[in-house]
Enzyme design. Structure first.
Site, mmCIF file in Angstrom:
data_model
loop_
_atom_site.group_PDB
_atom_site.id
_atom_site.type_symbol
_atom_site.label_atom_id
_atom_site.label_comp_id
_atom_site.label_asym_id
_atom_site.label_seq_id
_atom_site.Cartn_x
_atom_site.Cartn_y
_atom_site.Cartn_z
ATOM 1 N N TYR A 101 0.979 -1.012 -0.005
ATOM 2 C CA TYR A 101 -0.018 -0.002 -0.027
ATOM 3 C C TYR A 101 0.726 1.211 -0.046
ATOM 4 O O TYR A 101 1.891 1.238 0.755
ATOM 5 C CB TYR A 101 -0.753 -0.005 1.233
ATOM 6 C CG TYR A 101 -2.073 1.011 1.233
ATOM 7 C CD1 TYR A 101 -3.166 0.778 0.457
ATOM 8 C CD2 TYR A 101 -1.766 2.562 1.627
ATOM 9 C CE1 TYR A 101 -4.240 1.853 0.539
ATOM 10 C CE2 TYR A 101 -2.508 3.343 1.469
ATOM 11 C CZ TYR A 101 -3.856 3.156 0.998
ATOM 12 O OH TYR A 101 -4.574 4.000 0.933
ATOM 13 N N GLN A 132 -10.777 -0.006 1.313
ATOM 14 C CA GLN A 132 -11.317 -0.700 0.368
ATOM 15 C C GLN A 132 -9.966 -1.543 -0.633
ATOM 16 O O GLN A 132 -10.233 -2.804 -1.230
ATOM 17 C CB GLN A 132 -12.080 -0.131 -0.816
ATOM 18 C CG GLN A 132 -11.377 0.946 -1.527
ATOM 19 C CD GLN A 132 -11.728 2.481 -0.741
ATOM 20 O OE1 GLN A 132 -11.834 2.359 0.550
ATOM 21 N NE2 GLN A 132 -11.639 3.297 -1.328
ATOM 22 N N ASN A 148 -3.410 5.791 6.315
ATOM 23 C CA ASN A 148 -4.028 6.765 7.069
ATOM 24 C C ASN A 148 -4.760 5.791 8.202
ATOM 25 O O ASN A 148 -4.697 4.570 8.268
ATOM 26 C CB ASN A 148 -5.234 7.717 6.687
ATOM 27 C CG ASN A 148 -6.133 7.094 5.724
ATOM 28 O OD1 ASN A 148 -6.440 5.724 6.038
ATOM 29 N ND2 ASN A 148 -6.733 7.611 4.763
ATOM 30 N N SER A 164 5.577 9.160 13.488
ATOM 31 C CA SER A 164 7.018 8.816 13.358
ATOM 32 C C SER A 164 8.078 9.512 14.638
ATOM 33 O O SER A 164 7.491 10.480 15.339
ATOM 34 C CB SER A 164 7.540 9.761 12.297
ATOM 35 O OG SER A 164 8.782 9.552 12.073
ATOM 36 N N HIS A 216 6.740 15.835 9.783
ATOM 37 C CA HIS A 216 5.677 14.647 9.245
ATOM 38 C C HIS A 216 4.331 14.874 9.855
ATOM 39 O O HIS A 216 3.475 15.142 8.741
ATOM 40 C CB HIS A 216 6.094 13.273 9.694
ATOM 41 C CG HIS A 216 7.179 12.621 8.940
ATOM 42 N ND1 HIS A 216 7.217 12.097 7.739
ATOM 43 C CD2 HIS A 216 8.513 12.116 9.330
ATOM 44 C CE1 HIS A 216 8.146 11.772 7.299
ATOM 45 N NE2 HIS A 216 8.784 11.543 8.186
ATOM 46 N N GLU A 218 11.921 4.735 17.092
ATOM 47 C CA GLU A 218 12.015 4.368 15.571
ATOM 48 C C GLU A 218 13.240 4.673 15.167
ATOM 49 O O GLU A 218 13.915 3.585 14.639
ATOM 50 C CB GLU A 218 10.878 5.115 14.972
ATOM 51 C CG GLU A 218 10.802 4.887 13.638
ATOM 52 C CD GLU A 218 9.892 5.678 12.738
ATOM 53 O OE1 GLU A 218 9.336 5.300 11.729
ATOM 54 O OE2 GLU A 218 9.528 6.628 13.380
ATOM 55 N N HIS A 219 13.637 5.974 15.278
ATOM 56 C CA HIS A 219 15.080 6.347 14.824
ATOM 57 C C HIS A 219 16.013 6.844 15.951
ATOM 58 O O HIS A 219 15.580 7.749 16.839
ATOM 59 C CB HIS A 219 14.858 7.524 13.984
ATOM 60 C CG HIS A 219 13.910 7.093 12.686
ATOM 61 N ND1 HIS A 219 12.907 7.613 12.587
ATOM 62 C CD2 HIS A 219 14.216 6.758 11.513
ATOM 63 C CE1 HIS A 219 12.130 7.212 11.550
ATOM 64 N NE2 HIS A 219 12.977 6.819 10.972
ATOM 65 N N ASP A 265 16.323 7.598 5.459
ATOM 66 C CA ASP A 265 14.938 7.575 4.974
ATOM 67 C C ASP A 265 14.698 7.317 3.454
ATOM 68 O O ASP A 265 13.923 6.564 3.009
ATOM 69 C CB ASP A 265 14.060 8.941 5.376
ATOM 70 C CG ASP A 265 13.389 9.016 6.653
ATOM 71 O OD1 ASP A 265 13.063 8.033 7.091
ATOM 72 O OD2 ASP A 265 13.096 10.290 6.835
ATOM 73 N N HIS A 267 -1.189 -41.228 18.768
ATOM 74 C CA HIS A 267 -0.073 -40.474 18.572
ATOM 75 C C HIS A 267 1.171 -41.676 18.976
ATOM 76 O O HIS A 267 1.940 -41.750 18.459
ATOM 77 C CB HIS A 267 0.046 -39.378 19.517
ATOM 78 C CG HIS A 267 -0.344 -38.096 19.012
ATOM 79 N ND1 HIS A 267 -1.548 -37.811 18.798
ATOM 80 C CD2 HIS A 267 0.328 -37.059 18.506
ATOM 81 C CE1 HIS A 267 -1.874 -36.592 18.350
ATOM 82 N NE2 HIS A 267 -0.768 -36.153 18.059
#
Length: 429
Positions: A130, A191, A214, A237, A262, A327-328, A361, A420
């Protein structure tokens, strides 16, 4: 920005408050997404066309109007300026080179009784990526999601990208061409996620869905997880900079801005060991903010969730970083490789004053799809391994059937699973 001092008695409470982020799901968003997913699952292409026309203000008459061919992608690549072509190719080449080194390989061994044991590695058959569309499009996301799948050996890489009011972004489509995307459908939102997860008459069902979106896209990914795999549901972010005062203040200020721009809930944190240096960076930010086109977003982000933390030394700064699990993480210090050894939890570690986060990035090589919201404590960056599967291999020898059969029989009887036990015993002499 908030100001915290590790020597303050209320530091821990202040840090927890800083990191607190409301991740509760919006019931109305969940309801809308549930209805859309169910409708696409039931009506397929017809529902997909209706939602695309409604939400993206397009005028598609049939699913054919929402399909882009390889020729379309090539044409988009040829339309963009030469320097952009070169930049995309350079980024793709570096990302490919890095992810080649992540590729898992099959292995096996034979134990003392002749039993072969091992692990077989295979790629996923088909994946969906996506990509956000419209004017604020991200070609780097195409490369970071598609290239690892390509390296893993995925045969079909299907990209979905919305085109609001029919507006296509040539750089995004060019990135798809460079990164080896197989098919592109100009659909987006919940969708599109539902179409990838369940399949329609035209869009085939994929095995895994990756890529940012989103709140509706995130909710849809959560909903279809289990039917298909997903990469993660990413939060805002984040950047954490640990600075020892040797990096120019302007550089650090701009690195903080790079994540703050961001959105209003992005988080930028600076940890320093000198109040004078923190003041210097703050002064640089006050001066440089005047030059930022996204000034309002940056100021809102820094005001909402930004912070400067004064630590007693770099050891303490690293421990705080491990708690934050960003994250960073930038280690803007001398001897960064040594300090990196003290970091246990971070999505990506940027070492040294010349290693700006924005390089990661776009084009350094490692993936920019990283765990957020402290999930780096138990999660990893997107990689080639996310598009590969492991199957265990077992081939028991006649001798092994005797030895293993005895053990299996005892354990199976202990669990009252007679069949078994018998299945193991039948193979014993």
């Amino acid at each position: 920005m908030k100001k915290l001092n590790t020597q303050s008695p209320d530091f821990q409470a202040g840090l927890k408050a800083l990191l607190a982020f409301e991740t509760a799901q919006n019931p109305e968003t969940e309801r809308i997404v549930a209805d859309i997913c169910a409708d696409v699952q039931k009506r397929g292409d017809a529902a997909l066309i209706e939602y695309t026309n409604k939400f993206d203000q397009t005028n598609a008459k049939s699913i054919d109007d929402l399909i882009l061919t390889q020729a379309d992608l090539k044409a988009a690549f040829e339309r963009i300026p030469n320097d952009v072509q070169t930049a995309l190719q350079t980024a793709a080449r570096r990302v490919e080179s890095y992810h080649q080194r992540q590729k898992m390989e099959s292995w096996s061994y034979t134990d003392e009784d002749g039993t072969l044991l091992g692990q077989q590695i295979t790629p996923l058959d088909r994946v969906g990526i996506y990509v956000p569309g419209g004017k604020a499009a991200y070609p780097s996301s195409v490369i970071m999601n598609a290239m690892p799948a390509h390296v893993a050996g995925v045969k079909e890489i299907i990209m979905v990208v919305p085109t609001p009011k029919g507006e296509r972004n040539d750089i995004v489509l060019a990135a798809a061409y460079v990164a080896g995307v197989t098919k592109v459908f100009t659909v987006g939102g919940a969708q599109a996620v539902a179409a990838l997860a369940y399949g329609t008459e035209t869009i085939p069902q994929v095995d895994k869905i990756t890529g940012p979106g989103n709140a509706f896209v995130a909710a849809a990914k959560r909903r279809v997880f289990g039917v298909v795999g997903i990469d993660m549901v990413a939060g805002p972010s984040e950047i954490l900079v640990i600075a020892d005062g040797t990096t120019p203040a302007d550089w650090v200020a701009m690195d903080l801005f790079s994540q703050a721009e961001h959105d209003e809930i992005a988080q930028a944190i600076l940890i320093g060991t000198s109040q004078a240096y923190l003041d210097e960076v703050e002064a640089a930010m006050d001066r440089l903010i005047e030059t930022m086109p996204r000034r309002d977003i940056i100021e809102a982000s820094l005001g909402n969730r930004g912070a400067m933390i004064l630590a007693k030394d770099l050891d303490e700064a690293c421990e705080i970083a491990n708690y934050i699990s960003p994250e960073h993480l930038e280690l803007s210090v001398e001897n960064p490789q040594e300090w990196a050894k003290k970091i246990r939890h971070a999505g990506a570690i940027f070492m040294g004053r010349y290693t700006g986060e924005s390089l990661g990035d776009y084009c350094a090589g490692p993936n920019h799809v990283l765990p957020t919201s402290r999930t780096a404590r138990f999660s990893s960056p997107l990689g080639t391994y996310d598009f590969q599967k492991r199957s265990s291999l077992i081939q028991v020898s006649e001798q092994g059937a005797q030895k293993l059969g005895e053990t299996a029989s005892v354990l199976a009887h202990g669990e009252s699973l007679t069949a078994h036990a018998r299945a193991a015993e039948f193979r014993m002499k």
